[in-house]
Each structure stands twice: as C-alpha cells, then as structure tokens.
Design a protein around this motif. Structure first.
Motif, PDB file in Angstrom:
ATOM      1  N   ALA A 271       0.825  -1.209   0.000  1.00  0.00           N
ATOM      2  CA  ALA A 271       0.000   0.000   0.000  1.00  0.00           C
ATOM      3  C   ALA A 271       0.855   1.254   0.000  1.00  0.00           C
ATOM      4  N   SER A 272       1.965   1.237   0.743  1.00  0.00           N
ATOM      5  CA  SER A 272       2.860   2.397   0.777  1.00  0.00           C
ATOM      6  C   SER A 272       3.503   2.646  -0.579  1.00  0.00           C
ATOM      7  N   VAL A 273       3.916   1.581  -1.258  1.00  0.00           N
ATOM      8  CA  VAL A 273       4.539   1.734  -2.582  1.00  0.00           C
ATOM      9  C   VAL A 273       3.525   2.254  -3.593  1.00  0.00           C
ATOM     10  N   ARG A 274       2.302   1.771  -3.535  1.00  0.00           N
ATOM     11  CA  ARG A 274       1.266   2.262  -4.451  1.00  0.00           C
ATOM     12  C   ARG A 274       1.025   3.761  -4.254  1.00  0.00           C
ATOM     13  N   THR A 275       0.989   4.195  -3.000  1.00  0.00           N
ATOM     14  CA  THR A 275       0.806   5.617  -2.722  1.00  0.00           C
ATOM     15  C   THR A 275       1.977   6.441  -3.235  1.00  0.00           C
ATOM     16  N   SER A 276       3.192   5.919  -3.053  1.00  0.00           N
ATOM     17  CA  SER A 276       4.377   6.636  -3.518  1.00  0.00           C
ATOM     18  C   SER A 276       4.410   6.748  -5.034  1.00  0.00           C
ATOM     19  N   VAL A 277       4.047   5.677  -5.738  1.00  0.00           N
ATOM     20  CA  VAL A 277       4.040   5.690  -7.199  1.00  0.00           C
ATOM     21  C   VAL A 277       2.984   6.666  -7.720  1.00  0.00           C
ATOM     22  N   ALA A 278       1.800   6.656  -7.112  1.00  0.00           N
ATOM     23  CA  ALA A 278       0.751   7.580  -7.545  1.00  0.00           C
ATOM     24  C   ALA A 278       1.148   9.035  -7.313  1.00  0.00           C
ATOM     25  N   LEU A 279       1.797   9.309  -6.176  1.00  0.00           N
ATOM     26  CA  LEU A 279       2.233  10.671  -5.890  1.00  0.00           C
ATOM     27  C   LEU A 279       3.310  11.130  -6.857  1.00  0.00           C
ATOM     28  N   LYS A 280       4.212  10.228  -7.212  1.00  0.00           N
ATOM     29  CA  LYS A 280       5.272  10.591  -8.148  1.00  0.00           C
ATOM     30  C   LYS A 280       4.717  10.842  -9.542  1.00  0.00           C
ATOM     31  N   ARG A 281       3.744  10.051  -9.975  1.00  0.00           N
ATOM     32  CA  ARG A 281       3.120  10.294 -11.276  1.00  0.00           C
ATOM     33  C   ARG A 281       2.425  11.651 -11.287  1.00  0.00           C
ATOM     34  N   GLN A 282       1.722  11.972 -10.219  1.00  0.00           N
ATOM     35  CA  GLN A 282       1.041  13.262 -10.147  1.00  0.00           C
ATOM     36  C   GLN A 282       2.042  14.407 -10.183  1.00  0.00           C
ATOM     37  N   LEU A 283       3.174  14.241  -9.510  1.00  0.00           N
ATOM     38  CA  LEU A 283       4.202  15.273  -9.505  1.00  0.00           C
ATOM     39  C   LEU A 283       4.821  15.456 -10.888  1.00  0.00           C
ATOM     40  N   GLN A 284       5.043  14.365 -11.606  1.00  0.00           N
ATOM     41  CA  GLN A 284       5.598  14.456 -12.955  1.00  0.00           C
ATOM     42  C   GLN A 284       4.644  15.163 -13.903  1.00  0.00           C
ATOM     43  N   VAL A 285       3.346  14.915 -13.754  1.00  0.00           N
ATOM     44  CA  VAL A 285       2.362  15.589 -14.611  1.00  0.00           C
ATOM     45  C   VAL A 285       2.339  17.092 -14.320  1.00  0.00           C
ATOM     46  N   GLN A 286       2.413  17.468 -13.065  1.00  0.00           N
ATOM     47  CA  GLN A 286       2.330  18.876 -12.706  1.00  0.00           C
ATOM     48  C   GLN A 286       3.575  19.662 -13.091  1.00  0.00           C
ATOM     49  N   THR A 287       4.728  18.988 -13.154  1.00  0.00           N
ATOM     50  CA  THR A 287       5.979  19.678 -13.499  1.00  0.00           C
ATOM     51  C   THR A 287       6.407  19.449 -14.941  1.00  0.00           C
ATOM     52  N   ALA A 288       5.564  18.797 -15.759  1.00  0.00           N
ATOM     53  CA  ALA A 288       5.951  18.497 -17.147  1.00  0.00           C
ATOM     54  C   ALA A 288       6.164  19.770 -17.946  1.00  0.00           C
ATOM     55  N   GLN A 289       5.266  20.764 -17.790  1.00  0.00           N
ATOM     56  CA  GLN A 289       5.391  22.001 -18.556  1.00  0.00           C
ATOM     57  C   GLN A 289       6.648  22.762 -18.174  1.00  0.00           C
ATOM     58  N   ALA A 290       6.966  22.819 -16.888  1.00  0.00           N
ATOM     59  CA  ALA A 290       8.169  23.526 -16.446  1.00  0.00           C
ATOM     60  C   ALA A 290       9.430  22.835 -16.953  1.00  0.00           C
TER      61      ALA A 290
END
Length: 352
Positions: A271-290
């Motif tokens: 469960a911890s790894v799933r949360t970490s992977v989802a958070l990292k994907r969200q972070l990559q999407v938000q910083t893609a334009q920058a």
C-alpha cells in the motif's frame, strides 16, 4: 595564383583567385563536418544501450541453439571484452576512477550492462569508456585538425553516454517500483498458503514480468547455486538502489531467520509503494510544462548560434577570436549551466 574569371560568365567584372575560393569553401565545410561528427557522437551515445540489448539478444539465441563457439567468434568477444576490459588502458583508467564524476558514469554503465545480463566490472567499463573517449577525440582531431575540438569531443562523449545510461537506469528502477506492489501481494499469498521463503520467491519470479521478474530469478538462481539466502538478498539489494527493495530484503531476511508471519508487513509495504508511485506520477504531470520550458530555453541559444554560424559567413568569427568575446562566452555558459542545475534541483523532487 592565376585568377578564374567567374564574373565574366555572369556578366560582372569580378575576378576571384583559386586560393580565395578554396578557403571560402573549406571553412563552411569544416563547420558542417564538426557539426556532423558531434551529431554522430550524440546518436552513438543514444543508441548504445539499444545496441547492447541487440547483442545480448543475439547471444541468447545462439545459446538456445547450443552452438559451440570459440571466444574469438560470434558475439562472445563482447562478453570477454566487458569482463576483461582493455589492459592497455588499465593504468590511466584506475587514475580516472579516482575522479568521482568518472566513477559515477562507470557505475551507471555497469549497472545498465548488469541489467542486460552482461557480466562486467567497474574497472573494465572504465577502460572501455576511456577507449571510446580517446577514439572519438582522435577522430575529430583527424577530421578537423583542431586540438580544442578533439578535447571537447573526448569530454562530451562520456558525459552523453553517462546521461543516456542514467536515464535508462532511472526508467528501469521506476518500472520496478511500479511492479513491487503486485510482487509483494504475490509474496503475501505465498506465505499465507504455507510456502517457504525459497518457494515464495520462485513462485513470484515466475508470476512477475521483467525487469523485477528477472531480478527475482537471479535471486532464485543464486539460492539454487548454493549461495546463502542472506547473500542472495544482499546482492539483490545492491543491484537495485531502491529504498523499497532494501526494506523488503531486510524483512525477508528476518522472516527466514525467525519464521514469523510477514503478511501484514508485506500488505502495508504494498500500500505504501502504491501511494508513492501515484504521488510521483502526479508530480511528474504537474511539473511536465516547467521541465519542457527549461529544456527549450536552455537549447535555444545554442541552436540559434549554430544555425547562424552555418548560414551567415563570419557571423561569430569576431566573437570567438577576441578575448572579450571568449570571456562573454564563458560567462554565458557558466550562467546557463547554473540555471539548468538550479531548475533541475527545484524540479527534481524525490517522493521515494
């Protein structure tokens, strides 16, 4: 030298000497040649991992057909080269390994080759990198006969190879992190049904796809070859620099020594790894334009200078031939590199 009346052919009273025409033609040709060699070096660094994977695939096919080849034949010369290196570069290579950036590049290449089932050492990889760097520099020196261009090429080629291999290793580790929850769930089910640690790893290795499945199969092969479970798990942890794998390795080792239940621990870790992977994907999407913006802004000046130098004769000749121009160029390079490093540091948030 005798003049050639090209102007008479066009109806214009102009006369150019043959030496002037040759010098005017050679200068753009040299610039184009340097640009072509640099692009070739970049392409070579980009396709190097794919070429290694292709060699490995051919080698596996030969092994499946049980063809007995000498060490000098077939693809086996590549494995011998990666295992033994180049003795002629051994002494300078050991000196270069004392330089931390060079050691990091060698370690990245070694990790990439190890993931492709190639047996190699850090020293052998360093010797091959040094040979590739010197060969690239000598090629540029022969082509353009400029020591500065050869030196820059000899420095840029290992940097490009290291950058490309680091990207490949990062993608591989990210894929393994995404596969970990399913692998942990499979291990939990195996322990629930009463399987031992060795049986659980064997079952999980057959169920999980590569690259994590390949790593678990290596752990299984190590245990079958007589290596202790503790050493096999330690090698698994060293090959893959992930915090989650370190945690799993320690947990499995404790379970093997004490015989306790790991079901709750593995489910919590999944469960911890799933949360970490989802958070990292969200972070990559938000910083893609920058990230795209800083890459475009960083490459735009270099691209414009290259295009104008190739299209406009003598556009940057005064700039590169004066002390003030070289000082401004050095200042601009330092400022641009500093900006790139700062932006990468800001955007490089690690949630693992």
């Amino acid at each position: 030298m005798r003049g050639i009346p090209f102007g008479a052919l066009l109806g214009v009273p102009l006369t150019y000497s043959t030496g002037t025409l040759l010098s005017a033609a050679v200068q753009p040709l040299s610039i184009v040649l340097v640009a072509a060699v640099v692009l070739a070096a970049i392409c070579a660094a980009a396709i190097l991992p794919s070429a290694i994977a292709g060699f490995n695939s051919i080698n596996r096919r030969l092994l499946r057909k049980q063809r007995v080849l000498n060490s000098e034949e077939g693809i086996f010369w590549l494995r011998d080269l990666l295992r033994n290196g180049l003795p002629v570069f051994r002494i300078p290579s050991r000196l270069m390994l004392g330089f931390m950036p060079w050691r990091q590049v060698s370690m990245e290449v070694e990790q990439c080759l190890s993931s492709k089932s190639f047996t190699c050492s850090n020293e052998a990889v360093s010797e091959l990198l040094l040979a590739v760097s010197l060969l690239s520099g000598m090629s540029i020196l022969i082509a353009v006969r400029t020591a500065s261009s050869a030196l820059i090429t000899a420095v840029i080629v290992p940097v490009l190879i290291g950058s490309r291999v680091k990207t490949i290793n990062g993608k591989r580790l990210q894929l393994m992190r995404e596969q970990l929850p399913d692998a942990l769930q499979c291990l939990s089910f195996c322990f629930l049904t009463g399987c031992s640690l060795v049986q659980a790893i064997e079952q999980t290795a057959d169920e999980v796809v590569d690259p994590l499945g390949q790593e678990l199969k290596l752990v299984r092969d190590d245990m079958h070859s007589g290596i202790g479970i503790q050493q096999a798990l330690s090698s698994f942890e060293q090959r893959n620099n992930l915090a989650e794998i370190s945690f799993i390795s320690v947990a499995l080792e404790i379970q093997h020594q004490t015989g306790g239940s790991l079901r709750d621990t593995l489910e919590t870790a999944a469960a911890s790894v799933r949360t970490s992977v989802a958070l990292k994907r969200q972070l990559q999407v938000q910083t893609a334009q920058a990230r795209l913006s800083y890459k475009v802004v960083a490459m735009m000046p270099v691209f414009l200078v290259l295009v104008l130098s190739l299209t406009v004769k003598g556009y940057a000749a005064t700039f590169f031939s004066s002390v003030e121009g070289l000082a401004l160029l050095l200042t601009a390079l330092v400022m641009e590199l500093t900006g790139i490093l700062m932006i990468r540091r800001i955007l490089g948030v690690d949630v693992g």
